[in-house]
Motif scaffolding. Structure first.
Motif, PDB file in Angstrom:
ATOM      1  N   UNK A  81       0.844  -1.196   0.000  1.00  0.00           N
ATOM      2  CA  UNK A  81       0.000   0.000   0.000  1.00  0.00           C
ATOM      3  C   UNK A  81       0.880   1.247   0.000  1.00  0.00           C
ATOM      4  N   UNK A  82       0.326   2.380  -0.431  1.00  0.00           N
ATOM      5  CA  UNK A  82       1.127   3.592  -0.578  1.00  0.00           C
ATOM      6  C   UNK A  82       1.515   4.236   0.757  1.00  0.00           C
ATOM      7  N   UNK A  83       0.689   4.115   1.776  1.00  0.00           N
ATOM      8  CA  UNK A  83       1.011   4.682   3.079  1.00  0.00           C
ATOM      9  C   UNK A  83       1.999   3.771   3.791  1.00  0.00           C
ATOM     10  N   UNK A  84       3.174   4.288   4.098  1.00  0.00           N
ATOM     11  CA  UNK A  84       4.225   3.460   4.702  1.00  0.00           C
ATOM     12  C   UNK A  84       3.849   3.046   6.122  1.00  0.00           C
ATOM     13  N   UNK A  85       3.954   1.750   6.385  1.00  0.00           N
ATOM     14  CA  UNK A  85       3.717   1.212   7.726  1.00  0.00           C
ATOM     15  C   UNK A  85       4.939   1.534   8.575  1.00  0.00           C
ATOM     16  N   UNK A  86       4.722   2.165   9.715  1.00  0.00           N
ATOM     17  CA  UNK A  86       5.820   2.571  10.579  1.00  0.00           C
ATOM     18  C   UNK A  86       6.297   1.394  11.431  1.00  0.00           C
ATOM     19  N   UNK A  87       7.595   1.225  11.473  1.00  0.00           N
ATOM     20  CA  UNK A  87       8.201   0.158  12.266  1.00  0.00           C
ATOM     21  C   UNK A  87       9.348   0.751  13.076  1.00  0.00           C
ATOM     22  N   UNK A  88       9.607   0.164  14.219  1.00  0.00           N
ATOM     23  CA  UNK A  88      10.716   0.610  15.053  1.00  0.00           C
ATOM     24  C   UNK A  88      11.990  -0.104  14.634  1.00  0.00           C
ATOM     25  N   UNK A  89      13.035   0.679  14.395  1.00  0.00           N
ATOM     26  CA  UNK A  89      14.324   0.105  14.017  1.00  0.00           C
ATOM     27  C   UNK A  89      14.886  -0.684  15.191  1.00  0.00           C
ATOM     28  N   UNK A  90      15.514  -1.803  14.852  1.00  0.00           N
ATOM     29  CA  UNK A  90      16.100  -2.670  15.871  1.00  0.00           C
ATOM     30  C   UNK A  90      17.400  -3.247  15.317  1.00  0.00           C
ATOM     31  N   UNK A  91      18.384  -3.401  16.196  1.00  0.00           N
ATOM     32  CA  UNK A  91      19.679  -3.919  15.762  1.00  0.00           C
ATOM     33  C   UNK A  91      19.539  -5.351  15.237  1.00  0.00           C
ATOM     34  N   UNK A  92      20.032  -5.607  14.030  1.00  0.00           N
ATOM     35  CA  UNK A  92      19.898  -6.936  13.426  1.00  0.00           C
ATOM     36  C   UNK A  92      21.034  -7.867  13.850  1.00  0.00           C
ATOM     37  N   UNK A  93      20.905  -9.138  13.504  1.00  0.00           N
ATOM     38  CA  UNK A  93      22.036 -10.050  13.711  1.00  0.00           C
ATOM     39  C   UNK A  93      23.196  -9.680  12.764  1.00  0.00           C
ATOM     40  N   UNK A  94      24.314 -10.306  12.955  1.00  0.00           N
ATOM     41  CA  UNK A  94      25.509 -10.040  12.142  1.00  0.00           C
ATOM     42  C   UNK A  94      25.203 -10.158  10.650  1.00  0.00           C
ATOM     43  N   UNK A  95      24.542 -11.261  10.262  1.00  0.00           N
ATOM     44  CA  UNK A  95      24.241 -11.508   8.854  1.00  0.00           C
ATOM     45  C   UNK A  95      22.770 -11.852   8.674  1.00  0.00           C
ATOM     46  N   UNK A  96      22.222 -11.428   7.555  1.00  0.00           N
ATOM     47  CA  UNK A  96      20.900 -11.838   7.111  1.00  0.00           C
ATOM     48  C   UNK A  96      21.053 -12.307   5.669  1.00  0.00           C
ATOM     49  N   UNK A  97      20.034 -12.945   5.133  1.00  0.00           N
ATOM     50  CA  UNK A  97      20.157 -13.564   3.814  1.00  0.00           C
ATOM     51  C   UNK A  97      18.983 -13.164   2.918  1.00  0.00           C
ATOM     52  N   UNK A  98      19.258 -13.170   1.637  1.00  0.00           N
ATOM     53  CA  UNK A  98      18.223 -12.822   0.655  1.00  0.00           C
ATOM     54  C   UNK A  98      18.326 -13.799  -0.511  1.00  0.00           C
ATOM     55  N   UNK A  99      17.238 -14.526  -0.756  1.00  0.00           N
ATOM     56  CA  UNK A  99      17.189 -15.439  -1.891  1.00  0.00           C
ATOM     57  C   UNK A  99      16.580 -14.729  -3.082  1.00  0.00           C
ATOM     58  N   UNK A 100      17.248 -14.793  -4.222  1.00  0.00           N
ATOM     59  CA  UNK A 100      16.759 -14.081  -5.400  1.00  0.00           C
ATOM     60  C   UNK A 100      17.018 -14.887  -6.669  1.00  0.00           C
ATOM     61  N   UNK A 101      16.351 -14.490  -7.719  1.00  0.00           N
ATOM     62  CA  UNK A 101      16.532 -15.138  -9.018  1.00  0.00           C
ATOM     63  C   UNK A 101      17.871 -14.719  -9.623  1.00  0.00           C
ATOM     64  N   UNK A 102      18.480 -15.628 -10.346  1.00  0.00           N
ATOM     65  CA  UNK A 102      19.773 -15.357 -10.978  1.00  0.00           C
ATOM     66  C   UNK A 102      19.712 -14.138 -11.894  1.00  0.00           C
ATOM     67  N   UNK A 103      18.563 -13.936 -12.554  1.00  0.00           N
ATOM     68  CA  UNK A 103      18.445 -12.840 -13.523  1.00  0.00           C
ATOM     69  C   UNK A 103      18.507 -11.455 -12.865  1.00  0.00           C
ATOM     70  N   UNK A 104      18.380 -11.372 -11.550  1.00  0.00           N
ATOM     71  CA  UNK A 104      18.404 -10.077 -10.867  1.00  0.00           C
ATOM     72  C   UNK A 104      19.779  -9.697 -10.303  1.00  0.00           C
ATOM     73  N   UNK A 105      20.731 -10.594 -10.378  1.00  0.00           N
ATOM     74  CA  UNK A 105      22.029 -10.375  -9.724  1.00  0.00           C
ATOM     75  C   UNK A 105      22.743  -9.128 -10.233  1.00  0.00           C
ATOM     76  N   UNK A 106      22.795  -8.927 -11.542  1.00  0.00           N
ATOM     77  CA  UNK A 106      23.504  -7.756 -12.075  1.00  0.00           C
ATOM     78  C   UNK A 106      22.874  -6.456 -11.580  1.00  0.00           C
ATOM     79  N   UNK A 107      21.564  -6.407 -11.581  1.00  0.00           N
ATOM     80  CA  UNK A 107      20.865  -5.210 -11.100  1.00  0.00           C
ATOM     81  C   UNK A 107      21.145  -4.978  -9.617  1.00  0.00           C
ATOM     82  N   UNK A 108      21.181  -6.051  -8.830  1.00  0.00           N
ATOM     83  CA  UNK A 108      21.461  -5.917  -7.396  1.00  0.00           C
ATOM     84  C   UNK A 108      22.899  -5.449  -7.183  1.00  0.00           C
TER      85      UNK A 108
END
Length: 181
Positions: A81-108
């Motif tokens: 939706x266009x209205x941004x949902x407000x969230x409280x920032x919180x310290x993340x773990x050292x690493x997080x992961x993102x699974x994506x399609x191979x075709x998006x790698x160059x753009x990323x």
């Protein structure tokens, strides 16, 4: 009651089209539980829906997409939706992961991870979850490692979606480890 179907219906209503259901979300994306029940009961398949069904749907879900607090329900992540949902920032773990399609790698590599049609970039707490997410768009997804703690230390906001999902506004490519091709 088909709780998976109910979960998908509520996700659509709260994440993508609250106005279609006559709902107005507050700043954190919540809506009064009774208002949601009234809206859903207008559909034949949900005409006997009760609050207990929503509680059971949440309890039995493996993806933990929703929560009920103080007689209000909200989707925890995935909003378009266009209205941004407000969230409280919180310290993340050292690493997080993102699974994506191979075709998006160059753009990323060029632009980093962007929310696209969602409000936030979705990240996974573990590689297994990232693989599941990535397989939605590619049979052999690429798993990116996000140096979340370093990004956080440099001012990037992170928000907890649920036990397995973290969110961020955007992640520059300098904070992403790409597997060797």
């Amino acid at each position: 009651m088909n709780y998976l179907k109910l979960s998908k219906e509520i996700s659509y209503a709260l994440r993508h089209s609250p106005s279609e259901y006559g709902l107005e979300l507050d700043d954190n994306g919540s809506v009064n539980l009774e208002e949601l029940l009234i809206a859903l009961k207008k559909k034949e398949e949900f005409k006997f829906l009760e609050a207990e069904d929503l509680v059971k749907m949440i309890e039995t879900s493996d993806k933990k997409r929703h929560e009920i607090v103080n007689n209000k329900i909200r989707a925890l992540y995935g909003h378009s939706i266009s209205t941004k949902i407000q969230k409280d920032a919180i310290e993340p773990p050292q690493y997080l992961y993102h699974g994506t399609a191979r075709r998006f790698i160059q753009s990323i590599k060029e632009n980093g991870l962007l929310p696209q049609d969602r409000q936030y970039v979705h990240l996974s707490i573990d590689i297994e979850t990232a693989i599941q997410v990535g397989k939605r768009r590619d049979k052999k997804p690429v798993i990116l490692t996000v140096k979340a703690k370093l990004a956080w230390e440099n001012g990037v906001g992170f928000y907890k979606g649920n036990d397995k999902v973290w969110l961020s506004d955007a992640i520059k490519s300098e904070y992403i480890e790409f597997p060797e091709s």
